[in-house]
Write a protein that holds these residues in place. Structure first.
Motif, PDB file in Angstrom:
ATOM      1  N   SER A 103      20.907  -7.232   6.620  1.00 53.97           N
ATOM      2  CA  SER A 103      20.735  -6.097   5.724  1.00 53.97           C
ATOM      3  C   SER A 103      20.147  -4.899   6.460  1.00 53.97           C
ATOM      4  O   SER A 103      20.617  -3.759   6.299  1.00 53.97           O
ATOM      5  N   PHE A 104      19.128  -5.149   7.278  1.00 54.63           N
ATOM      6  CA  PHE A 104      18.496  -4.073   8.040  1.00 54.63           C
ATOM      7  C   PHE A 104      19.479  -3.435   9.015  1.00 54.63           C
ATOM      8  O   PHE A 104      19.603  -2.204   9.089  1.00 54.63           O
ATOM      9  N   LEU A 105      20.215  -4.262   9.763  1.00 52.95           N
ATOM     10  CA  LEU A 105      21.131  -3.730  10.765  1.00 52.95           C
ATOM     11  C   LEU A 105      22.275  -2.951  10.107  1.00 52.95           C
ATOM     12  O   LEU A 105      22.675  -1.889  10.596  1.00 52.95           O
ATOM     13  N   ASN A 106      22.802  -3.473   9.011  1.00 53.74           N
ATOM     14  CA  ASN A 106      23.847  -2.738   8.302  1.00 53.74           C
ATOM     15  C   ASN A 106      23.327  -1.391   7.793  1.00 53.74           C
ATOM     16  O   ASN A 106      24.030  -0.376   7.840  1.00 53.74           O
ATOM     17  N   ASP A 107      22.081  -1.392   7.336  1.00 56.76           N
ATOM     18  CA  ASP A 107      21.498  -0.173   6.788  1.00 56.76           C
ATOM     19  C   ASP A 107      21.300   0.890   7.872  1.00 56.76           C
ATOM     20  O   ASP A 107      21.697   2.051   7.695  1.00 56.76           O
ATOM     21  N   VAL A 108      20.686   0.493   8.999  1.00 61.81           N
ATOM     22  CA  VAL A 108      20.424   1.495  10.043  1.00 61.81           C
ATOM     23  C   VAL A 108      21.716   1.933  10.719  1.00 61.81           C
ATOM     24  O   VAL A 108      21.838   3.089  11.151  1.00 61.81           O
ATOM     25  N   LEU A 109      22.693   1.026  10.808  1.00 60.03           N
ATOM     26  CA  LEU A 109      23.981   1.398  11.390  1.00 60.03           C
ATOM     27  C   LEU A 109      24.707   2.390  10.493  1.00 60.03           C
ATOM     28  O   LEU A 109      25.231   3.414  10.968  1.00 60.03           O
ATOM     29  N   LEU A 110      24.720   2.122   9.201  1.00 58.06           N
ATOM     30  CA  LEU A 110      25.375   3.031   8.271  1.00 58.06           C
ATOM     31  C   LEU A 110      24.695   4.396   8.265  1.00 58.06           C
ATOM     32  O   LEU A 110      25.361   5.447   8.267  1.00 58.06           O
ATOM     33  N   ARG A 111      23.370   4.396   8.280  1.00 60.72           N
ATOM     34  CA  ARG A 111      22.634   5.662   8.292  1.00 60.72           C
ATOM     35  C   ARG A 111      22.953   6.460   9.547  1.00 60.72           C
ATOM     36  O   ARG A 111      23.135   7.683   9.496  1.00 60.72           O
ATOM     37  N   ALA A 112      23.046   5.763  10.680  1.00 62.80           N
ATOM     38  CA  ALA A 112      23.383   6.451  11.933  1.00 62.80           C
ATOM     39  C   ALA A 112      24.803   6.999  11.886  1.00 62.80           C
ATOM     40  O   ALA A 112      25.065   8.127  12.337  1.00 62.80           O
ATOM     41  N   GLN A 113      25.742   6.222  11.347  1.00 65.77           N
ATOM     42  CA  GLN A 113      27.124   6.673  11.253  1.00 65.77           C
ATOM     43  C   GLN A 113      27.245   7.939  10.407  1.00 65.77           C
ATOM     44  O   GLN A 113      27.955   8.885  10.771  1.00 65.77           O
ATOM     45  N   VAL A 114      26.556   7.963   9.273  1.00 71.07           N
ATOM     46  CA  VAL A 114      26.595   9.121   8.387  1.00 71.07           C
ATOM     47  C   VAL A 114      25.990  10.343   9.081  1.00 71.07           C
ATOM     48  O   VAL A 114      26.538  11.448   9.036  1.00 71.07           O
ATOM     49  N   THR A 115      24.848  10.130   9.741  1.00 75.95           N
ATOM     50  CA  THR A 115      24.169  11.230  10.421  1.00 75.95           C
ATOM     51  C   THR A 115      25.029  11.803  11.534  1.00 75.95           C
ATOM     52  O   THR A 115      25.186  13.025  11.659  1.00 75.95           O
ATOM     53  N   LEU A 116      25.608  10.929  12.351  1.00 76.73           N
ATOM     54  CA  LEU A 116      26.420  11.394  13.472  1.00 76.73           C
ATOM     55  C   LEU A 116      27.709  12.068  12.990  1.00 76.73           C
ATOM     56  O   LEU A 116      28.157  13.054  13.584  1.00 76.73           O
ATOM     57  N   ALA A 117      28.306  11.549  11.923  1.00 69.94           N
ATOM     58  CA  ALA A 117      29.527  12.156  11.393  1.00 69.94           C
ATOM     59  C   ALA A 117      29.280  13.582  10.916  1.00 69.94           C
ATOM     60  O   ALA A 117      30.172  14.432  10.968  1.00 69.94           O
ATOM     61  N   SER A 118      28.070  13.856  10.462  1.00 70.16           N
ATOM     62  CA  SER A 118      27.746  15.193   9.969  1.00 70.16           C
ATOM     63  C   SER A 118      27.345  16.153  11.088  1.00 70.16           C
ATOM     64  O   SER A 118      27.327  17.365  10.879  1.00 70.16           O
ATOM     65  N   ARG A 119      27.053  15.613  12.286  1.00 68.50           N
ATOM     66  CA  ARG A 119      26.509  16.465  13.345  1.00 68.50           C
ATOM     67  C   ARG A 119      27.373  16.548  14.594  1.00 68.50           C
ATOM     68  O   ARG A 119      27.305  17.546  15.331  1.00 68.50           O
ATOM     69  N   CYS A 120      28.132  15.521  14.890  1.00 68.80           N
ATOM     70  CA  CYS A 120      28.871  15.538  16.162  1.00 68.80           C
ATOM     71  C   CYS A 120      30.210  14.819  16.050  1.00 68.80           C
ATOM     72  O   CYS A 120      30.631  14.158  17.001  1.00 68.80           O
ATOM     73  N   ASN A 121      30.855  14.939  14.913  1.00 62.92           N
ATOM     74  CA  ASN A 121      32.098  14.209  14.694  1.00 62.92           C
ATOM     75  C   ASN A 121      33.225  14.706  15.582  1.00 62.92           C
ATOM     76  O   ASN A 121      34.157  13.969  15.894  1.00 62.92           O
ATOM     77  N   ASP A 122      33.161  15.988  15.986  1.00 63.25           N
ATOM     78  CA  ASP A 122      34.248  16.568  16.777  1.00 63.25           C
ATOM     79  C   ASP A 122      33.877  16.784  18.248  1.00 63.25           C
ATOM     80  O   ASP A 122      34.673  17.325  19.013  1.00 63.25           O
ATOM     81  N   LEU A 123      32.685  16.382  18.631  1.00 66.57           N
ATOM     82  CA  LEU A 123      32.256  16.598  20.009  1.00 66.57           C
ATOM     83  C   LEU A 123      32.815  15.510  20.915  1.00 66.57           C
ATOM     84  O   LEU A 123      32.725  14.319  20.593  1.00 66.57           O
ATOM     85  N   PRO A 124      33.389  15.860  22.071  1.00 67.84           N
ATOM     86  CA  PRO A 124      33.950  14.850  22.979  1.00 67.84           C
ATOM     87  C   PRO A 124      32.858  13.979  23.591  1.00 67.84           C
ATOM     88  O   PRO A 124      31.741  14.431  23.824  1.00 67.84           O
ATOM     89  N   ILE A 125      33.224  12.766  23.895  1.00 65.65           N
ATOM     90  CA  ILE A 125      32.240  11.781  24.342  1.00 65.65           C
ATOM     91  C   ILE A 125      31.898  11.913  25.823  1.00 65.65           C
ATOM     92  O   ILE A 125      30.755  11.651  26.225  1.00 65.65           O
ATOM     93  N   GLN A 126      32.835  12.325  26.667  1.00 68.35           N
ATOM     94  CA  GLN A 126      32.612  12.237  28.117  1.00 68.35           C
ATOM     95  C   GLN A 126      31.388  13.016  28.583  1.00 68.35           C
ATOM     96  O   GLN A 126      30.509  12.465  29.259  1.00 68.35           O
ATOM     97  N   GLY A 127      31.323  14.295  28.237  1.00 67.90           N
ATOM     98  CA  GLY A 127      30.191  15.107  28.678  1.00 67.90           C
ATOM     99  C   GLY A 127      28.876  14.582  28.157  1.00 67.90           C
ATOM    100  O   GLY A 127      27.865  14.571  28.864  1.00 67.90           O
ATOM    101  N   PHE A 128      28.882  14.137  26.910  1.00 67.25           N
ATOM    102  CA  PHE A 128      27.674  13.592  26.306  1.00 67.25           C
ATOM    103  C   PHE A 128      27.224  12.334  27.048  1.00 67.25           C
ATOM    104  O   PHE A 128      26.044  12.176  27.386  1.00 67.25           O
ATOM    105  N   ALA A 129      28.170  11.422  27.307  1.00 68.03           N
ATOM    106  CA  ALA A 129      27.835  10.168  27.981  1.00 68.03           C
ATOM    107  C   ALA A 129      27.290  10.430  29.377  1.00 68.03           C
ATOM    108  O   ALA A 129      26.294   9.818  29.798  1.00 68.03           O
ATOM    109  N   GLU A 130      27.933  11.328  30.113  1.00 64.44           N
ATOM    110  CA  GLU A 130      27.471  11.631  31.472  1.00 64.44           C
ATOM    111  C   GLU A 130      26.077  12.245  31.454  1.00 64.44           C
ATOM    112  O   GLU A 130      25.254  11.962  32.336  1.00 64.44           O
ATOM    113  N   ASN A 131      25.801  13.083  30.470  1.00 66.03           N
ATOM    114  CA  ASN A 131      24.485  13.700  30.358  1.00 66.03           C
ATOM    115  C   ASN A 131      23.397  12.673  30.089  1.00 66.03           C
ATOM    116  O   ASN A 131      22.329  12.701  30.715  1.00 66.03           O
ATOM    117  N   ARG A 132      23.668  11.750  29.209  1.00 67.49           N
ATOM    118  CA  ARG A 132      22.641  10.745  28.872  1.00 67.49           C
ATOM    119  C   ARG A 132      22.417   9.788  30.037  1.00 67.49           C
ATOM    120  O   ARG A 132      21.290   9.340  30.287  1.00 67.49           O
TER     121      ARG A 132
END
Length: 306
Positions: free
Chosen positions: A157-186
């Motif tokens: 229940s906890f993992l489903n909850d935090v995963l869903l919350r993260a998915q919603v948050t990321l979809a609202s903030r970086c849904n169209d941002l490409p992954i490569q530059g972000f991954a290399e930066n991190r």
């Protein structure tokens, strides 16, 4: 704008392969967005954690507890990577619970390690037999405690909850941002952190335990991120991952000794004479010094190469 009240489906645990009991890996596109890639990476780890939590009720092997702890550590690394878009609150709430669950899962493994070390010492010190037997009892108690504290339904229940919350948050903030530059930066940030901690640990001829522990944690984070993001970044990193695994092995050997010494020192053994406990601590201290030298050499070797 994402509808926060929308009917979002909960992620379902992925089925495990019968041969190795590990979750099937979902297909990952190297052209995905930051948001979609998070789901592709997180769901298999969440699925494994759920399955291993369920298995604890019927299996008490040390490896089962260890792999559950590793799953939570990987999730902590992944949430750190995405923290710029997840935000402090979402990241902190999830990672603190990941840390707590990993610690609970690790109690059994810690006693297994201590027991194995003392069994090796017992070969030349027969007096340690009482302490070895006592560590087995402590290990059994740790199994019961871990099983009681890690309820599979609660974990799922906890993992489903935090995963869903993260998915919603990321979809609202970086849904169209490409992954490569972000991954290399991190990854670069994780590399800088490891380099900084390695250089700090190597600044003096005498290396401190806490500094080695910090290097170990930074190395794990970098290794997990390289494993996560390898499909999205330029250049092969298989060799780097192997080198990090080798370094982690040396640091892990030292950590096993240091953690076992702390565990024994902080535990009350009513059935074991104090002099036997003290003898074991002296033996562990000698072993720790030897492994600390080996770990320090590896840390100095990577201080300028990461």
């Amino acid at each position: 704008m994402v509808d926060m009240d929308a009917d979002w489906p909960l992620p379902r645990p992925l089925s495990l392969n019968k041969e190795n009991r590990r979750p099937a890996v979902s297909s990952i596109s190297d052209t995905g967005s930051v948001a979609s890639t998070f789901s592709s990476l997180a769901i298999p780890v969440v699925a494994e954690a759920v399955q291993r939590a369920k298995g604890l009720s019927t299996h008490c092997e040390a490896e089962a507890f260890h792999q559950l702890r590793v799953a939570f550590r990987k999730l902590r690394a992944l949430y750190w990577a995405y923290s710029p878009y997840l935000g402090e609150e979402v990241t902190a709430q999830a990672t603190e619970e990941f840390k707590r669950l990993a610690a609970v899962a690790g109690e059994t493994r810690d006693w297994d390690i201590a027991g194995d070390l003392l069994t090796a010492a017992q070969k030349s010190r027969a007096s340690m037999q009482l302490l070895v037997a006592a560590t087995r009892n402590k290990r059994a108690q740790a199994v019961v405690h871990s099983q009681r504290m890690i309820k599979s339904d609660d974990v799922e229940s906890f993992l489903n909850d935090v995963l869903l919350r993260a998915q919603v948050t990321l979809a609202s903030r970086c849904n169209d941002l490409p992954i490569q530059g972000f991954a290399e930066n991190r990854i670069r940030r994780a590399q800088r952190s490891l380099r900084k901690r390695s250089k700090y640990a190597s600044r003096n001829e005498s290396v401190h335990e806490e500094d080695l522990h910090d290097v170990r944690k930074a190395g794990k984070k970098l290794r997990y991120l390289l494993e996560f993001f390898q499909p999205f970044i330029n250049g092969g990193h298989t060799r780097t991952i192997k080198e990090l695994a080798s370094v982690q092995n040396k640091l892990g050997q030292f950590n096993d000794i240091a953690a076992s010494e702390t565990l024994i020192r902080g535990t009350s053994f009513e059935s074991v004479p104090p002099e036997v406990v003290q003898e074991s601590l002296q033996w562990l201290e000698k072993q720790k010094c030897r492994r600390m030298r080996a770990a320090s050499q590896r840390v100095r070797s990577i201080a300028s190469d990461v």
